[in-house]
Design a protein around this motif. Structure first.
Motif, PDB file in Angstrom:
ATOM      1  N   HIS A 311      -1.606  55.806  -9.894  1.00  0.00           N
ATOM      2  CA  HIS A 311      -1.458  54.454  -9.399  1.00  0.00           C
ATOM      3  C   HIS A 311      -1.937  54.624  -7.836  1.00  0.00           C
ATOM      4  N   ALA A 312      -2.213  55.966  -7.163  1.00  0.00           N
ATOM      5  CA  ALA A 312      -2.630  56.134  -5.979  1.00  0.00           C
ATOM      6  C   ALA A 312      -3.945  57.098  -5.871  1.00  0.00           C
ATOM      7  N   GLY A 313      -4.815  57.142  -5.221  1.00  0.00           N
ATOM      8  CA  GLY A 313      -5.802  58.390  -5.191  1.00  0.00           C
ATOM      9  C   GLY A 313      -6.434  58.810  -6.334  1.00  0.00           C
ATOM     10  N   GLN A 314      -6.797  57.814  -7.166  1.00  0.00           N
ATOM     11  CA  GLN A 314      -7.342  58.008  -8.348  1.00  0.00           C
ATOM     12  C   GLN A 314      -8.337  58.915  -8.518  1.00  0.00           C
ATOM     13  N   THR A 315      -9.483  58.467  -7.841  1.00  0.00           N
ATOM     14  CA  THR A 315     -10.873  59.047  -8.041  1.00  0.00           C
ATOM     15  C   THR A 315     -10.774  60.521  -8.242  1.00  0.00           C
ATOM     16  N   ASN A 316     -10.148  61.424  -7.192  1.00  0.00           N
ATOM     17  CA  ASN A 316     -10.257  62.882  -7.386  1.00  0.00           C
ATOM     18  C   ASN A 316      -9.356  63.349  -8.621  1.00  0.00           C
ATOM     19  N   ALA A 317      -8.235  62.642  -8.697  1.00  0.00           N
ATOM     20  CA  ALA A 317      -7.146  63.002  -9.745  1.00  0.00           C
ATOM     21  C   ALA A 317      -7.642  62.952 -10.946  1.00  0.00           C
ATOM     22  N   HIS A 318      -8.319  61.958 -11.098  1.00  0.00           N
ATOM     23  CA  HIS A 318      -8.822  61.399 -12.542  1.00  0.00           C
ATOM     24  C   HIS A 318      -9.949  62.325 -12.762  1.00  0.00           C
ATOM     25  N   ALA A 319     -10.970  62.430 -11.833  1.00  0.00           N
ATOM     26  CA  ALA A 319     -11.828  63.590 -12.082  1.00  0.00           C
ATOM     27  C   ALA A 319     -11.433  64.833 -12.525  1.00  0.00           C
ATOM     28  N   ASN A 320     -10.568  65.592 -12.057  1.00  0.00           N
ATOM     29  CA  ASN A 320      -9.803  66.691 -12.459  1.00  0.00           C
ATOM     30  C   ASN A 320      -9.352  66.788 -13.990  1.00  0.00           C
ATOM     31  N   LEU A 321      -8.772  65.534 -14.176  1.00  0.00           N
ATOM     32  CA  LEU A 321      -8.182  65.641 -15.480  1.00  0.00           C
ATOM     33  C   LEU A 321      -9.222  65.331 -16.559  1.00  0.00           C
ATOM     34  N   GLN A 359      -8.724  47.597  -8.954  1.00  0.00           N
ATOM     35  CA  GLN A 359      -8.054  48.657  -8.292  1.00  0.00           C
ATOM     36  C   GLN A 359      -6.970  47.988  -7.560  1.00  0.00           C
ATOM     37  N   ASN A 360      -5.871  48.689  -7.060  1.00  0.00           N
ATOM     38  CA  ASN A 360      -4.811  48.453  -6.314  1.00  0.00           C
ATOM     39  C   ASN A 360      -5.064  48.662  -4.821  1.00  0.00           C
ATOM     40  N   GLY A 361      -4.172  48.491  -4.012  1.00  0.00           N
ATOM     41  CA  GLY A 361      -4.150  48.719  -2.548  1.00  0.00           C
ATOM     42  C   GLY A 361      -4.046  50.274  -2.341  1.00  0.00           C
ATOM     43  N   SER A 362      -3.781  51.035  -3.098  1.00  0.00           N
ATOM     44  CA  SER A 362      -3.699  52.645  -2.794  1.00  0.00           C
ATOM     45  C   SER A 362      -4.815  53.065  -3.705  1.00  0.00           C
ATOM     46  N   GLN A 363      -5.922  52.439  -3.767  1.00  0.00           N
ATOM     47  CA  GLN A 363      -6.970  53.023  -4.417  1.00  0.00           C
ATOM     48  C   GLN A 363      -6.823  53.720  -5.559  1.00  0.00           C
ATOM     49  N   GLY A 364      -5.804  53.052  -6.454  1.00  0.00           N
ATOM     50  CA  GLY A 364      -5.611  53.425  -7.837  1.00  0.00           C
ATOM     51  C   GLY A 364      -5.501  52.367  -8.603  1.00  0.00           C
ATOM     52  N   THR A 365      -4.840  52.391 -10.061  1.00  0.00           N
ATOM     53  CA  THR A 365      -4.701  51.593 -10.840  1.00  0.00           C
ATOM     54  C   THR A 365      -3.556  51.348 -11.397  1.00  0.00           C
ATOM     55  N   ASP A 366      -2.954  50.134 -11.748  1.00  0.00           N
ATOM     56  CA  ASP A 366      -1.529  50.174 -12.361  1.00  0.00           C
ATOM     57  C   ASP A 366      -1.751  50.045 -13.795  1.00  0.00           C
ATOM     58  N   HIS A 367      -0.416  49.963 -14.305  1.00  0.00           N
ATOM     59  CA  HIS A 367      -0.250  50.014 -15.711  1.00  0.00           C
ATOM     60  C   HIS A 367      -1.004  48.908 -16.532  1.00  0.00           C
TER      61      HIS A 367
END
Length: 541
Positions: A311-321, A359-367
């Motif tokens: 939901h937030a800060g997706q860029t780095n988290a998703h890249a790591n996954l 994208q949402n306001g927290s630079q993430g994505t919702d369900h």
């Protein structure tokens, strides 16, 4: 090998506890069993990972009648994987970029597998599998009326139910009592399925909400199990009522860890020769590879990579996954290849849902709804992409419309990879779903004739009432019946009734005074026409 747990002697070794203190601390047998997960389920650590053994079901039992060398590894991407940043929509890159100005994958960074199929840059290690014809992508996977709830959607993926119905039994546990109702008293020698690192869900539940995945939150050392044949020392306990209870609980735990020796033997016989990432998924896939290379006969594995609820800060988290997924899957197949067994193993990712297009306001994505899944292995007979390209313009409130029902993927893998008879697959799934021939999976003419017979469903239940054991069941026709009692190790204790019963609803009572049980966990089995229908029952004075 992990932390201390509540049923290891640990700091209590040699300690003396008064009966009163034991009572004050509520060290009752029932609470111990419930809190430690022993009453109904159990498990242990293997190579620092919790290992759960999935009990027999018609589906897993049918694996023995198919191509017995084939293995399926399910890789759960827990939390809802963002499909659009996994498989980049280069066909409509302008729209994608405008809807995700801060979190989109730059076109120059995307890894092109074909002129129309590009993936996240951290998935580049999978290019070798793709180029070798060992990877396929299924796009826009989902189901009608996506719930967008983690729990509900996970249940739907586990039960293969429609979104409008609530089903409490999982696809692997649903027909356990129909084909293998005697599991509790006669379990298979080798676990037909194993889940590593993560608790079970409805996949493993039968219609009575009995979870056939063996698990516990307090596992201990595997090698102690393999060395002594038991998990806990039943003698080294305090000399008091609490010690008596502790000894009893340890004895129950020892009997439930029935697959420890089999897994330890395979673990010791196998090895790893590939470089995995030093993370949770790497540990899990390395363990699966080692067990398979050690000649474990298990056919179905489930592993898990958590953290996809971005939901937030997706860029780095998703890249790591994505980095963990790609490097570990690539290492897994290198490992299997070194062991000469890579042709036997098919892997498939799945996630409960995708994410929204914008994208949402927290630079993430919702369900969101639809998302891609990926398959790996030589059994795919080539690479390719199935399902249409993501239609960003036609998204419904930001949700991609699904094109491929996930249950069609399941049914295809079960029928065309594990070679289970089509009628049995349809029965387990609850209805017939279209097979996807473009996945490249073939069975070489192997068939399975074992199908469940609804007429033999007994629906047996056992419970305590007024000092009696009550056994309720329903007979489709008059027949000979036997009632048997076993301890949790499978040793037969008595057979208080054997005789003919009429058709219809039955309720038989056996006085506890005539049974002579001491406090403990027992198995009550109903024998009908040579088949046992079993239920676990706890009795505490």
């Amino acid at each position: 090998m992990g932390h201390k747990n509540n049923i290891s002697s640990g700091s209590r070794k040699g300690a003396k506890l008064s009966d009163g203190l034991a009572h004050d601390q509520d060290h009752s047998r029932r609470n111990f069993l419930r809190n430690l997960g022993i009453l109904g389920t159990s498990g242990f650590l293997l190579n620092k990972l919790p290992v759960n053994s999935l009990a027999m079901s018609p589906l897993t039992a049918a694996l023995a009648d198919g191509d017995e060398s084939r293995v399926l590894v399910l890789i759960r991407l827990k939390g809802g994987n963002d499909g659009l940043n996994t498989i980049i929509p280069i066909h409509d890159f302008g729209t994608y970029q405008s809807l995700r100005p801060d979190i989109h994958i730059p076109r120059a960074d995307a890894v092109d597998l074909t002129s129309t199929l590009s993936v996240h840059p951290q998935l580049e290690p999978l290019s070798t599998l793709w180029n070798d014809g060992q990877m396929r992508v299924v796009q826009n996977v989902g189901y009608p009326d996506q719930s967008l709830s983690h729990f509900r959607s996970s249940d739907i993926w586990a039960t293969t139910s429609d979104a409008s119905e609530t089903v409490s039994s999982g696809v692997f546990g649903r027909y356990l009592n129909d084909l293998y109702p005697d599991f509790l008293s006669a379990p298979p020698e080798t676990p037909p399925a194993i889940q590593i690192g993560g608790v079970g869900n409805l996949l493993f539940n039968n219609s009575d909400n009995f979870n056939y995945a063996i698990s516990t939150e307090n596992p201990t050392q595997l090698y102690e199990i393999a060395r002594t044949g038991q998990l806990y020392d039943v003698e080294d306990v305090p000399e008091c009522s609490y010690g008596e209870q502790l000894s009893y609980i340890r004895a129950v735990a020892n009997t439930t860890f029935r697959y420890a020796g089999v897994l330890a033997e395979a673990f010791d016989a196998g090895e790893n020769s590939a470089e995995y990432e030093n993370d949770r998924l790497g540990d899990q896939l390395a363990l699966v590879a080692r067990l398979l290379r050690g000649q474990l006969g298990t056919r179905l594995f489930v592993v898990e990579l958590d953290g996809f609820d971005t939901h937030a800060g997706q860029t780095n988290a998703h890249a790591n996954l994505m980095n963990s997924l790609s490097k570990n899957v690539a290492a897994f197949y290198d490992d299997l290849s070194d062991g000469g067994i890579d042709e036997r193993v098919l892997s498939m990712t799945f996630s409960e849902f995708g994410r929204r297009v914008y994208q949402n306001g927290s630079q993430g994505t919702d369900h969101g709804a639809a998302a891609p899944l990926m398959l790996f292995g030589k059994g795919l007979n080539g690479n390719g992409a199935t399902g249409g390209l993501a239609n960003l313009q036609n998204a419904n409130n930001g949700n991609l419309n699904f094109e491929v029902d996930f249950r069609s993927v399941y049914a295809t893998v079960l029928s065309n990879w594990l070679c289970i008879d089509a009628d049995l697959v349809d029965s387990v799934m609850g209805q017939r779903f279209e097979r996807m021939e473009d996945l490249g999976l073939y069975c070489q003419g192997v068939t399975n004739t074992r199908t469940p017979d609804p007429a033999t469903t007994i629906g047996m239940k056992a419970y305590l009432s007024g000092g009696d054991v009550v056994i309720d069941y329903d007979l489709p026709a008059a027949t000979n019946v036997g009632i048997h009692f076993f301890d949790v190790s499978g040793r037969k204790l008595s057979s208080p009734f054997q005789g003919r019963r009429p058709a219809g609803q039955q309720s038989q009572r056996v006085a506890m005074s005539s049974v002579g049980w001491s406090s403990g966990v027992y198995i009550v089995s109903l024998e009908v026409n040579g088949r046992l229908y079993s239920s676990k029952l706890g009795f505490f004075k």
